[in-house]
Enzyme design. Sequence first.
Site, PDB file in Angstrom:
ATOM      1  N   ARG A  62       2.654  20.281   5.948  1.00  0.00           N
ATOM      2  CA  ARG A  62       3.602  19.376   6.597  1.00  0.00           C
ATOM      3  C   ARG A  62       4.602  20.085   7.520  1.00  0.00           C
ATOM      4  O   ARG A  62       4.888  19.572   8.601  1.00  0.00           O
ATOM      5  CB  ARG A  62       4.333  18.514   5.549  1.00  0.00           C
ATOM      6  CG  ARG A  62       3.364  17.653   4.709  1.00  0.00           C
ATOM      7  CD  ARG A  62       4.071  16.739   3.736  1.00  0.00           C
ATOM      8  NE  ARG A  62       5.004  15.872   4.410  1.00  0.00           N
ATOM      9  CZ  ARG A  62       6.313  16.065   4.467  1.00  0.00           C
ATOM     10  NH1 ARG A  62       6.876  17.061   3.830  1.00  0.00           N
ATOM     11  NH2 ARG A  62       7.073  15.248   5.148  1.00  0.00           N
TER      12      ARG A  62
ATOM     13  N   TYR B 217       0.709  14.307   0.592  1.00  0.00           N
ATOM     14  CA  TYR B 217       0.292  14.896   1.874  1.00  0.00           C
ATOM     15  C   TYR B 217       0.410  16.413   1.877  1.00  0.00           C
ATOM     16  O   TYR B 217       0.763  17.007   2.885  1.00  0.00           O
ATOM     17  CB  TYR B 217       1.064  14.255   3.039  1.00  0.00           C
ATOM     18  CG  TYR B 217       0.889  12.757   3.089  1.00  0.00           C
ATOM     19  CD1 TYR B 217      -0.341  12.212   3.438  1.00  0.00           C
ATOM     20  CD2 TYR B 217       1.922  11.892   2.729  1.00  0.00           C
ATOM     21  CE1 TYR B 217      -0.534  10.834   3.441  1.00  0.00           C
ATOM     22  CE2 TYR B 217       1.737  10.514   2.738  1.00  0.00           C
ATOM     23  CZ  TYR B 217       0.506   9.999   3.097  1.00  0.00           C
ATOM     24  OH  TYR B 217       0.317   8.642   3.092  1.00  0.00           O
TER      25      TYR B 217
ATOM     26  N   TYR C 147       4.444  18.557  11.196  1.00  0.00           N
ATOM     27  CA  TYR C 147       5.523  17.655  11.620  1.00  0.00           C
ATOM     28  C   TYR C 147       6.901  18.299  11.538  1.00  0.00           C
ATOM     29  O   TYR C 147       7.904  17.583  11.456  1.00  0.00           O
ATOM     30  CB  TYR C 147       5.607  16.386  10.764  1.00  0.00           C
ATOM     31  CG  TYR C 147       4.367  15.815  10.154  1.00  0.00           C
ATOM     32  CD1 TYR C 147       3.451  15.095  10.941  1.00  0.00           C
ATOM     33  CD2 TYR C 147       4.130  15.902   8.789  1.00  0.00           C
ATOM     34  CE1 TYR C 147       2.340  14.506  10.357  1.00  0.00           C
ATOM     35  CE2 TYR C 147       3.023  15.311   8.204  1.00  0.00           C
ATOM     36  CZ  TYR C 147       2.125  14.615   9.000  1.00  0.00           C
ATOM     37  OH  TYR C 147       1.046  14.024   8.419  1.00  0.00           O
TER      38      TYR C 147
ATOM     39  N   GLU D  33       0.838  -1.220   0.000  1.00  0.00           N
ATOM     40  CA  GLU D  33       0.000   0.000   0.000  1.00  0.00           C
ATOM     41  C   GLU D  33       0.864   1.259   0.000  1.00  0.00           C
ATOM     42  O   GLU D  33       0.797   2.065   0.924  1.00  0.00           O
ATOM     43  CB  GLU D  33      -0.875   0.013   1.271  1.00  0.00           C
ATOM     44  CG  GLU D  33      -1.678  -1.237   1.517  1.00  0.00           C
ATOM     45  CD  GLU D  33      -2.188  -1.336   2.959  1.00  0.00           C
ATOM     46  OE1 GLU D  33      -1.831  -0.482   3.806  1.00  0.00           O
ATOM     47  OE2 GLU D  33      -2.938  -2.277   3.236  1.00  0.00           O
ATOM     48  N   PRO D  34       1.694   1.461  -1.014  1.00  0.00           N
ATOM     49  CA  PRO D  34       2.537   2.660  -0.998  1.00  0.00           C
ATOM     50  C   PRO D  34       1.752   3.928  -1.343  1.00  0.00           C
ATOM     51  O   PRO D  34       0.858   3.899  -2.181  1.00  0.00           O
ATOM     52  CB  PRO D  34       3.586   2.375  -2.088  1.00  0.00           C
ATOM     53  CG  PRO D  34       2.899   1.443  -3.035  1.00  0.00           C
ATOM     54  CD  PRO D  34       1.896   0.648  -2.237  1.00  0.00           C
ATOM     55  N   GLY D  35       2.083   5.006  -0.681  1.00  0.00           N
ATOM     56  CA  GLY D  35       1.454   6.290  -0.977  1.00  0.00           C
ATOM     57  C   GLY D  35       2.525   7.304  -1.342  1.00  0.00           C
ATOM     58  O   GLY D  35       2.799   7.577  -2.516  1.00  0.00           O
TER      59      GLY D  35
ATOM     60  N   CYS E  54      -2.540  33.726   9.537  1.00  0.00           N
ATOM     61  CA  CYS E  54      -2.345  34.342  10.851  1.00  0.00           C
ATOM     62  C   CYS E  54      -2.045  33.300  11.919  1.00  0.00           C
ATOM     63  O   CYS E  54      -2.871  33.030  12.800  1.00  0.00           O
ATOM     64  CB  CYS E  54      -3.574  35.162  11.205  1.00  0.00           C
ATOM     65  SG  CYS E  54      -3.932  36.342   9.909  1.00  0.00           S
TER      66      CYS E  54
HETATM   67  C1  PLP Z   1      -1.190   6.175   4.941  1.00  0.00           C
HETATM   68  C2  PLP Z   1      -1.245   4.699   4.760  1.00  0.00           C
HETATM   69  C3  PLP Z   1      -0.470   4.081   3.792  1.00  0.00           C
HETATM   70  C4  PLP Z   1       0.515   4.819   2.928  1.00  0.00           C
HETATM   71  O1  PLP Z   1       1.581   5.329   3.646  1.00  0.00           O
HETATM   72  P1  PLP Z   1       2.792   6.066   2.852  1.00  0.00           P
HETATM   73  O2  PLP Z   1       3.725   6.426   3.928  1.00  0.00           O
HETATM   74  O3  PLP Z   1       2.198   7.227   2.181  1.00  0.00           O
HETATM   75  O4  PLP Z   1       3.343   5.065   1.902  1.00  0.00           O
HETATM   76  C5  PLP Z   1      -0.611   2.715   3.623  1.00  0.00           C
HETATM   77  N1  PLP Z   1      -1.464   1.998   4.382  1.00  0.00           N
HETATM   78  C6  PLP Z   1      -2.221   2.569   5.342  1.00  0.00           C
HETATM   79  C7  PLP Z   1      -3.140   1.724   6.133  1.00  0.00           C
HETATM   80  C8  PLP Z   1      -2.132   3.925   5.568  1.00  0.00           C
HETATM   81  O5  PLP Z   1      -2.880   4.478   6.526  1.00  0.00           O
END
Ligand code: PLP
Length: 424
Positions: free
Chosen positions: A323, A381, A327, A284-286, A353
Site C-alpha cells: 500500500r 489489502y 498509494y 459489501e464492506p471489506g 530493489c
Molecule cells: C473492493 C470492493 C468493495 C470493498 O471495498 P472496501 O473499501 O474494502 O470496503 C466492495 N464492493 C466492490 C464492488 C469492490 O470492488
Amino acid sequence: MTATILPGQPHIAYQGSNLCMENVKLSDVAAQFGTPVFAYSKASMLSALSAYQRGFAGRKAQIHYAMKANSNLAVLQVFAQAGCGFDIVSGGELARVLAAGGHPSKIIFSGVGKTRAEMKHALEIGIGCFNVESDAELEVLNEVAMSLHKKAPVSLRVNPNVDPKTHPYISTGLKGNKFGVAHESALQTYQRAAALPGLHVVGIDCHIGSQITEATPYLDAMDRILDLVTDIEAAGIPIHHIDFGGGLGINYNGDTPPAADQLWHQLLAKLDARGFGDRQLMIEPGRSLVGNAGVCLSEVVYIKPGEQKNFCIIDAAMNDLPRPAMYQAFHQIVPLSPRTGAATLLDVVGPVCESGDWIGRDRELNVKAGDILAVLSAGAYCMSMSSNYNTRGRAAEVLIDGHQVHLIRDRETAQITFQGEHLV
Ligand SMILES: *Cc1c(COP(=O)(O)O)cnc(C)c1O
C-alpha cells in the site's frame, strides 16, 4: 499496565512492555513462525462485523464481505460462520469461498471484466447475484445463461457520480472511473436487461470508493440510487434489493471515519424518510471488517545511517505490504518491546530493489538490528495484494483467537515461488 495503540482497537495493546494481540504476546508469534508474519485477531474482525450487525438490527439486510481485502480461507471461514455472504470479483475468489464453506446463494459477483467461463461456473453453482457493470456484459451474461437454460439474477452497478474524497486510485463512483453504468443511462440499461430472456433483474448496486471517512458521499449516493429506483420501478421493473457497496474507511493515522452503526443509523433514517425502509438491503464492506484486525511483524535486519536519511531495513517489503508504494499509504509502525532512550528519525524500508520499496517515512524509532516491529492496520489489502517480486516467498499468516494461535498459511519457500515453471 495495558495501553492500546489504535483507538477503538482493544485487541492490540501493550501489556507491560509487550505488544499483545488478544491474549498472545506477538514476540512469541514471531519466535514461533518467523518473520515477516501476518497476525489477525478473530475478536477484532467479529467486533467490526458486529458494528454493522447492530446498525442493521431489525432490518432485512445481508452483509457480503468483500473478500479481496483479505481472502485467506480461515478469514473467510470466520465471516461465513458469522453469517456473512461474500462479494467476489473473480473465479478464483469463487473457488476460495466454496473451499471456506461459504454458501453459493450468498455470493454476489462484482467486477468489470467477468469472463464467460467465470459466469458459467457461477451460474452452475447458483450464486445469489451478478453485479453487472456494462451493457456489453449484460449481453454476454444473457447468452451464457441461455446456453445453460438458466436465468441469471442481475443487479446493475450504477455509477452515481459522487466524489468519495479519497485517494484517486480508490475512487470508483466518479464519471471518469471504469466502474458501473452511468447514472444517466441506467434506466435504459435496466429496460434492456428486463427484456433479455436469460436475465432476471433483482437489484441495484453502487460502490463509490474505498477508505471513505465521511458520511456525506454515502448519503449523496443513496439519494442518487433511490431516485433511480423510483424511475426504474415506474417503468415496471421491480427492484428487490438495494446494495450500497463497501468503502467505509478505517483509522490508519488519526483518520476519523464514522462507526459502521452510526453511519447506517444516518443512512437508514434517509431510507425510511424516502419510503424505502422495508427493502432488502445489502452491503459489501471489506477494509472496515479486517483492516485494523491485522498486523505484520517484521524483523529489523540493518540500521543504515545515511547522509540525508537514516534507514531501518526490515525483512518485510513492498511485496508484502504494497500500500505505501501503490498509494503512498500510511501504516503505523511500532516496536513489539519498546526500548528506553532517544528515538532517531528513520525511513523504514524493505530489501526489494526499488526506491518505491518503503513502508514508512520519517518515523521516530529507537530500534536495533534484531528488534521486531509491528506494521499496524495490515489486515486489509496487504497479503491479498502481495506478490513474489524479487522471488520473495509470501509471509506466513496466523489467526489469533483468545490464547490460541492458528497457523492459517504456511510461509512460501523459494521452491513454491517457481513451482509450475519449466526449463526448456
Ligand atoms: C473492493 C470492493 C468493495 C470493498 O471495498 P472496501 O473499501 O474494502 O470496503 C466492495 N464492493 C466492490 C464492488 C469492490 O470492488
